[in-house]
Design a protein around this motif. Structure first.
Motif, mmCIF file in Angstrom:
data_model
loop_
_atom_site.group_PDB
_atom_site.id
_atom_site.type_symbol
_atom_site.label_atom_id
_atom_site.label_comp_id
_atom_site.label_asym_id
_atom_site.label_seq_id
_atom_site.Cartn_x
_atom_site.Cartn_y
_atom_site.Cartn_z
ATOM 1 N N PHE A 112 0.947 -1.298 0.024
ATOM 2 C CA PHE A 112 0.076 0.073 0.118
ATOM 3 C C PHE A 112 0.980 1.334 0.115
ATOM 4 C CE2 PHE A 112 -2.167 3.514 2.122
ATOM 5 C CZ PHE A 112 -3.305 3.585 1.451
ATOM 6 N N GLY A 113 0.529 2.172 -0.830
ATOM 7 C CA GLY A 113 1.215 3.524 -0.773
ATOM 8 C C GLY A 113 2.619 3.243 -1.870
ATOM 9 N N SER A 114 2.794 1.953 -2.382
ATOM 10 C CA SER A 114 4.017 2.225 -3.106
ATOM 11 C C SER A 114 4.011 2.818 -4.560
ATOM 12 C CB SER A 114 4.491 0.656 -3.155
ATOM 13 O OG SER A 114 3.467 0.009 -4.179
ATOM 14 N N THR A 115 2.616 3.134 -4.939
ATOM 15 C CA THR A 115 2.365 3.833 -6.132
ATOM 16 C C THR A 115 2.686 5.497 -6.157
ATOM 17 O OG1 THR A 115 0.105 3.739 -5.815
ATOM 18 C CG2 THR A 115 1.060 1.848 -7.171
ATOM 19 N N PHE A 116 2.657 5.765 -4.907
ATOM 20 C CA PHE A 116 2.805 7.191 -4.573
ATOM 21 C C PHE A 116 4.079 7.810 -4.814
ATOM 22 C CE2 PHE A 116 -0.313 6.028 -0.813
ATOM 23 C CZ PHE A 116 -1.371 6.438 -1.605
ATOM 24 N N SER A 117 4.111 8.493 -5.567
ATOM 25 C CA SER A 117 5.633 9.096 -5.868
ATOM 26 C C SER A 117 5.768 10.072 -4.918
ATOM 27 C CB SER A 117 5.738 9.819 -7.441
ATOM 28 O OG SER A 117 4.595 10.889 -7.485
#
Length: 135
Positions: A112-117
């Motif tokens: 979760f959140g790994s797609t947030f740049s």
């Protein structure tokens, strides 16, 4: 009172900070509802670890989000509530509507959140909303 909203992998995380009372509940409801309506996640996780005070408005906040999530086919999890808040939630019977978890990490999707740049657009994180209520 402030809130950080993150949506990723079909899950919305609402991290609440400060007092949750009748003054802040309306603001929190509108911000969470806006995110849920726009993103339509299958899970809402409300992180209570930063809540310093909660009155009955907190119960109403959970119940209303439960109803909204039911309407869109999802579930609600209350994560990391302080012990006194967990007791109030259980006494109110909210644990029959929303699961209570002592661990935030265990209820979020893997990665979760790994797609947030770190820097998306003008220095803001992607799909992350940070808001504070004016008192």
């Amino acid at each position: 009172m402030g809130i950080v909203l993150k949506t990723d992998r079909g899950c919305t995380l609402a991290q609440i900070k400060g007092d949750l009372d009748h003054h802040s509940a309306k603001f929190l409801r509108s911000e969470i509802d806006r995110e849920l309506t726009a993103k339509r996640p299958s899970r809402l996780v409300i992180d209570f670890s930063g809540v310093t005070f909660m009155d009955s408005s907190g119960i109403g906040l959970i119940m209303g989000r439960y109803k909204l999530m039911q309407d869109i086919g999802g579930d609600v999890i209350v994560a990391s509530p302080p012990s006194y808040i967990k007791k109030v939630i259980r006494l109110a019977g909210i644990d029959r509507l929303a699961r209570i978890s002592d661990s935030l990490k265990s209820v979020l999707p893997k990665d979760f959140g790994s797609t947030f740049s770190e820097y998306a657009g003008e220095g803001e994180k992607a799909d992350e909303t940070v808001k504070a209520a004016d008192k």
